[in-house]
Scaffold this motif. Structure first.
Motif: not given
Length: 328
Positions: A186-198, A221-229
């Motif tokens: 989860e931490a690696v995913t947060a840093l990469t795949m759904n990191n809006p800065l990247l 592409l970033k629109a779903p990033f605020v969805r819970q979970g």
């Protein structure tokens, strides 16, 4: 030796801090329930395997062209294409492949290729039609799998720069050891795949035309990033990306030879993610299939060379069906 040990410890502490910070940032960002963020221009269709979010254009009674997106995208990326194909007389429908976008996510975290194919088939059953399926990139795996499981459920198939992994079942590759731990994944995913800065950085690695990574595309592409979970569900999906499916029909060339429905492969000639050679191999494996290429385009031709992509897609649809006036 002491210096080396201190350096390694310092690097480990730094990496840990970065991963923890990324995971906390994702947790603080992902505050919105599905019902608060689901786009108003679309709708959730109830299927036997959960609600699937779709965007639609065109006549509701017309033959259906069903669009599947690629990695970490959602149906919104197909919006310009839906508008044009809908105006041509088709019913153009794009759906969100869980866990991406705004469809209901799997409670058991199963996003294997065969399970995703079952979700596509459940959507087709709910739509009550035999669509032409247009499947892009990683979405082509479940798409082709669904066609191979139930070819009679579809009127035709268009694969766009498909990430299909022919013969990948022979590798027996396992998930990298560190990523077998859920919190670390989860931490690696947060840093990469759904990191809006990247998001822009990763998108530009997939495409040949850098200018296609516009602010508008990145916002979509970033629109779903605020969805819970979001981070947790994306992390559940990661094994399906990194580990080749062992039970899938769609990794075996012999099953392509048995396909009898109309099939067209569309490929960007400059694709470095799934190179054109893969499209050529697929076309050779599929008797009667056509391969249409797009010059000066990479892995996502629908945003890189949109006008040419539409011309080629219309050619593909014409090859599969005489036209939208013909019943599906």
């Amino acid at each position: 030796m002491r210096f080396i040990i201190k350096t390694l410890v310092s690097l480990l502490v730094l990496v840990s801090a970065v991963l923890i910070a990324a995971r906390l940032a994702a947790h603080m960002r992902e505050t919105e329930p599905l019902e608060a963020v689901v786009p108003q221009e679309g709708r959730l269709i109830e299927t036997a395997l959960g609600g699937v979010f779709v965007l639609e254009k065109g006549d509701g009674d017309a033959p259906v062209v069903l669009f599947a997106h690629g990695t970490a995208a959602w149906s919104g990326l197909w919006q310009p294409v839906l508008k044009e194909i809908g105006a041509d007389g088709w019913r153009a429908v794009a759906f969100d492949m869980p866990p991406f976008g705004f469809s209901e996510r799997a409670r058991d975290g199963d996003y294997s290729r065969t399970r995703q194919a079952e979700r596509i088939l459940a959507l087709v059953d709910a739509l009550g039609t035999r669509p032409i399926l247009v499947a892009h990139s990683i979405g082509a795996g479940p798409g082709v799998e669904a066609v191979m499981q139930r070819p009679d459920a579809f009127a035709g198939l268009v694969v766009v720069d498909g990430a299909l992994g022919l013969n990948s079942h022979e590798s027996g590759k396992d998930l990298p050891f560190p990523l077998r731990f859920g919190p670390l994944r989860e931490a690696v995913t947060a840093l990469t795949m759904n990191n809006p800065l990247l998001t822009g950085t990763f998108l530009r690695q997939l495409i040949h035309v850098d200018e296609a990574a516009t602010d508008e595309v990145l916002t979509v592409l970033k629109a779903p990033f605020v969805r819970q979970g979001t981070t947790a569900s994306y992390a559940d999906w990661v094994p399906s990306l990194l580990v080749s499916p062992q039970d899938a029909l769609s990794t075996r060339p012999v099953n392509y030879a048995a396909l009898s429905l109309p099939l067209v492969y569309i490929w960007g000639e400059e694709d470095t993610v799934t190179p054109l050679a893969q499209g050529e191999a697929l076309a050779r494996s599929t008797p009667g299939a056509r391969l249409l290429t797009i010059p000066d385009s990479g892995h996502i031709p629908q945003i890189e060379t949109p006008d040419t992509f539409l011309l080629v897609l219309r050619d593909a649809l014409g090859f599969i069906s005489p036209g939208p006036d013909t019943p599906n």
